[in-house]
Scaffold this motif. Sequence first.
Motif, PDB file in Angstrom:
ATOM      1  N   HIS A  90      -0.126  73.707   0.315  1.00  0.00           N
ATOM      2  CA  HIS A  90       0.210  75.136   0.368  1.00  0.00           C
ATOM      3  C   HIS A  90       1.662  75.241   0.812  1.00  0.00           C
ATOM      4  CE1 HIS A  90      -0.675  78.895   3.124  1.00  0.00           C
ATOM      5  NE2 HIS A  90       0.293  79.136   2.277  1.00  0.00           N
ATOM      6  N   VAL A  91       2.545  75.681  -0.103  1.00  0.00           N
ATOM      7  CA  VAL A  91       3.976  75.762   0.188  1.00  0.00           C
ATOM      8  C   VAL A  91       4.409  77.224   0.171  1.00  0.00           C
ATOM      9  CG1 VAL A  91       6.295  75.024  -0.488  1.00  0.00           C
ATOM     10  CG2 VAL A  91       4.340  73.499  -0.878  1.00  0.00           C
ATOM     11  N   GLY A  92       4.782  77.759   1.325  1.00  0.00           N
ATOM     12  CA  GLY A  92       5.251  79.141   1.413  1.00  0.00           C
ATOM     13  C   GLY A  92       4.178  80.095   1.903  1.00  0.00           C
ATOM     14  N   ASN A  93       4.513  81.384   1.878  1.00  0.00           N
ATOM     15  CA  ASN A  93       3.664  82.417   2.470  1.00  0.00           C
ATOM     16  C   ASN A  93       3.511  83.618   1.549  1.00  0.00           C
ATOM     17  OD1 ASN A  93       3.271  81.620   5.458  1.00  0.00           O
ATOM     18  ND2 ASN A  93       5.385  81.124   4.957  1.00  0.00           N
ATOM     19  N   PRO A  94       2.340  83.813   0.966  1.00  0.00           N
ATOM     20  CA  PRO A  94       2.154  84.951   0.082  1.00  0.00           C
ATOM     21  C   PRO A  94       1.967  86.274   0.814  1.00  0.00           C
ATOM     22  CG  PRO A  94       0.114  83.758   0.277  1.00  0.00           C
ATOM     23  CD  PRO A  94       1.159  82.961   1.024  1.00  0.00           C
ATOM     24  N   THR A 138       6.572  82.403  -3.281  1.00  0.00           N
ATOM     25  CA  THR A 138       7.953  82.857  -3.442  1.00  0.00           C
ATOM     26  C   THR A 138       8.942  82.036  -2.625  1.00  0.00           C
ATOM     27  OG1 THR A 138       7.229  85.113  -3.906  1.00  0.00           O
ATOM     28  CG2 THR A 138       9.492  84.849  -3.176  1.00  0.00           C
ATOM     29  N   GLY A 139      10.008  81.619  -3.295  1.00  0.00           N
ATOM     30  CA  GLY A 139      11.079  80.902  -2.613  1.00  0.00           C
ATOM     31  C   GLY A 139      10.924  79.402  -2.583  1.00  0.00           C
ATOM     32  N   THR A 140      10.101  78.860  -3.478  1.00  0.00           N
ATOM     33  CA  THR A 140       9.975  77.406  -3.598  1.00  0.00           C
ATOM     34  C   THR A 140      10.819  76.992  -4.809  1.00  0.00           C
ATOM     35  OG1 THR A 140       7.728  77.589  -2.737  1.00  0.00           O
ATOM     36  CG2 THR A 140       8.326  75.481  -3.698  1.00  0.00           C
ATOM     37  N   ASN A 141      12.121  77.108  -4.667  1.00  0.00           N
ATOM     38  CA  ASN A 141      13.034  76.870  -5.788  1.00  0.00           C
ATOM     39  C   ASN A 141      13.235  75.380  -6.055  1.00  0.00           C
ATOM     40  OD1 ASN A 141      13.566  79.657  -6.127  1.00  0.00           O
ATOM     41  ND2 ASN A 141      15.013  79.569  -4.434  1.00  0.00           N
ATOM     42  N   ASP A 142      13.478  75.059  -7.327  1.00  0.00           N
ATOM     43  CA  ASP A 142      13.797  73.687  -7.750  1.00  0.00           C
ATOM     44  C   ASP A 142      12.706  72.686  -7.365  1.00  0.00           C
ATOM     45  OD1 ASP A 142      16.592  74.093  -8.823  1.00  0.00           O
ATOM     46  OD2 ASP A 142      16.829  74.873  -6.791  1.00  0.00           O
ATOM     47  N   TYR A 143      11.451  73.113  -7.460  1.00  0.00           N
ATOM     48  CA  TYR A 143      10.339  72.228  -7.130  1.00  0.00           C
ATOM     49  C   TYR A 143       9.977  71.340  -8.317  1.00  0.00           C
ATOM     50  CZ  TYR A 143       7.300  75.401  -9.760  1.00  0.00           C
ATOM     51  OH  TYR A 143       6.730  76.148 -10.749  1.00  0.00           O
TER      52      TYR A 143
END
Length: 186
Positions: A90-94, A138-143
């Motif tokens: 789980h990467v980030g916060n919805p 949101t905000g997991t850029n360039d993954y």
Amino acid sequence: RTEIAARAGNSFDYLANQETGFLASEGPAIIVLGKSSGNFTEVLEPRIDGMEISGAMTGGGIFVNAYVDHLDISNNKITGNEGTYGGGIHVGNPDVTAEVDNNIVQVSSDNDFINIHDNEVVLNGATFGPGGGIGLYTGTNDYTIDHNFICGNFAQDNGAGISHLGLSDNGVISNNTIAFNQNFNQ
């Protein structure tokens, strides 16, 4: 209940508007926290590698909160975990939002260059939202999600194998085996 705190001499930052204590994501097997000033680079690349991660409740197997760049999650067996917004990874916060021009938008978690590869992500579940196996927000850029075996995961919402919710630029999902995952949002 004990609030998550950094060990003596260290600190981490919450996102703007994020409630303290990680209520929806408490109890992960591994939690990764960062500072808004940046603490990881290509040279100081954090790594979760070669582990078996199982049996976590509520927070999922691996929970990456915010401000964590260049994280490498590789060669792990992630199985039998449960999370509110992502069972396996789980990467980030919805659920962190802000009002912009009279619209509610998700706040960027600022987790860039996350590389998830060569893992076995099986039999995990998301009990409230999407992302039974892997949930990116949101905000997991360039993954990059590459060469993983993602099987038998379930989600209450869409994306039982892999879910991506919100805006994250330049992501790549390739060369994975994604099979027999199911959601209950029919």
